[in-house]
Design a protein around this motif. Structure first.
Motif, short mmCIF file in Angstrom:
data_model
loop_
_atom_site.label_atom_id
_atom_site.label_comp_id
_atom_site.label_asym_id
_atom_site.label_seq_id
_atom_site.Cartn_x
_atom_site.Cartn_y
_atom_site.Cartn_z
N VAL A 77 41.47 21.50 64.33
CA VAL A 77 40.37 20.74 64.94
C VAL A 77 39.08 21.55 64.89
N MET A 78 39.15 22.82 65.26
CA MET A 78 37.97 23.69 65.25
C MET A 78 37.35 23.78 63.87
N ALA A 104 33.94 29.72 70.19
CA ALA A 104 32.65 30.20 70.67
C ALA A 104 32.14 31.38 69.85
N ALA A 105 33.07 32.20 69.35
CA ALA A 105 32.68 33.35 68.54
C ALA A 105 32.27 32.96 67.13
N GLY A 106 32.49 31.70 66.76
CA GLY A 106 32.18 31.27 65.40
C GLY A 106 33.04 31.98 64.38
N ASP A 107 34.25 32.33 64.80
CA ASP A 107 35.14 33.14 63.97
C ASP A 107 36.34 32.32 63.53
N LYS A 131 30.18 37.85 72.19
CA LYS A 131 29.09 38.30 73.05
C LYS A 131 27.74 37.85 72.53
N ALA A 132 27.61 37.73 71.22
CA ALA A 132 26.35 37.33 70.61
C ALA A 132 26.15 35.81 70.64
N SER A 133 27.19 35.08 71.00
CA SER A 133 27.12 33.63 71.02
C SER A 133 26.36 33.14 72.26
#
Length: 244
Positions: free
Chosen positions: A9-10, A37-40, A88-90
């Protein structure tokens, strides 16, 4: 193990460029929330592939070099794939749902657990994030009969014990769109009992498996992981396409 559905889904949400201000997760969904959230997203499936080097032990007493209990697998196999610096950068706020174990006195009054959220945005302690995810996934008995995750002097168990759908993390009326993804049968039964129609200005987009999940609760099988991933990817793509 069915949480690999969320990875599919992500991936579809990422492909479509759909962004979120807040992401909440409970139990295995807490790991999905953190990765999203980390875009990873591309690293997510690597964690499930790594799991295939092990078997799931029903209890720590049965642990061996190739058979490990759930908390050990999450801590030592899954979470190392998460890039905490990217998180953390998100700008996204991550809400992780847990079930705090209440005092014996409250238990005698019939209240054993209380919902508690740990929230992460910007600079935070990596150890606290890991502890919160472990707490959210800390299923009773299989990690030890009386075992629980200790954080700041309080004991926590699986967030699903106080609700499998973490929409109580925020005031939903503050959002014009709320996406809910549910992979488990118990979660879908809980979803069916929720009264979401009361939010007149909030649109709810719900993604659930279109067929029976191809993997069981405790199975560690790469072929089945891939099938569950593809199912999540296909279901989310269909929902996104139908909304256009």
């Amino acid at each position: 193990m069915r949480g690999v559905y969320y990875a599919g889904v992500m991936t579809a949400l990422d492909e479509a460029g759909i962004a979120f201000s807040d992401i909440a997760g409970v139990s295995v969904g807490s790991t999905a929330a953190a990765w999203h959230a980390a875009g990873d997203i591309h690293q997510v499936f690597g964690a499930w592939e790594a799991l295939c080097n092990y078997r799931l032990s029903p209890h720590p007493v049965f642990n061996s070099s190739k058979s490990r209990n759930l908390d050990w697998l999450i801590t030592n196999v899954s979470l190392p794939f998460l890039d905490v610096n990217r998180l953390k950068a998100s700008s996204i706020c991550v809400h992780i749902a847990t079930s705090k174990i209440l005092s014996p006195l409250k238990m005698l009054k019939g209240q054993a657990f209380e919902r508690e959220y740990f929230r992460f945005q910007g600079n935070f302690q990596e150890e606290k994030l890991v502890d919160a995810i472990r707490a959210s996934c800390y299923m009773p008995f299989i990690n030890g009969v009386f075992s629980a995750k200790l954080i700041d002097g309080n004991r926590y168990l699986d967030g699903g014990l106080t609700g499998r759908i973490p929409v109580d993390c925020v005031d939903l009326s503050d959002f014009n769109e709320v996406w809910i993804v549910v992979a488990s049968p118990n979660g879908m039964r809980e979803l069916a009992s929720m009264h979401l129609s009361g939010y007149k200005d909030t649109e709810f987009i719900i993604i659930t498996p279109s067929i029976n999940m191809p993997i069981g609760k405790g199975e560690i099988d790469l072929k089945k992981f891939k099938a569950a991933f593809q199912l999540g990817l296909s279901d989310a793509r269909t929902i996104i396409r139908n909304r256009k």
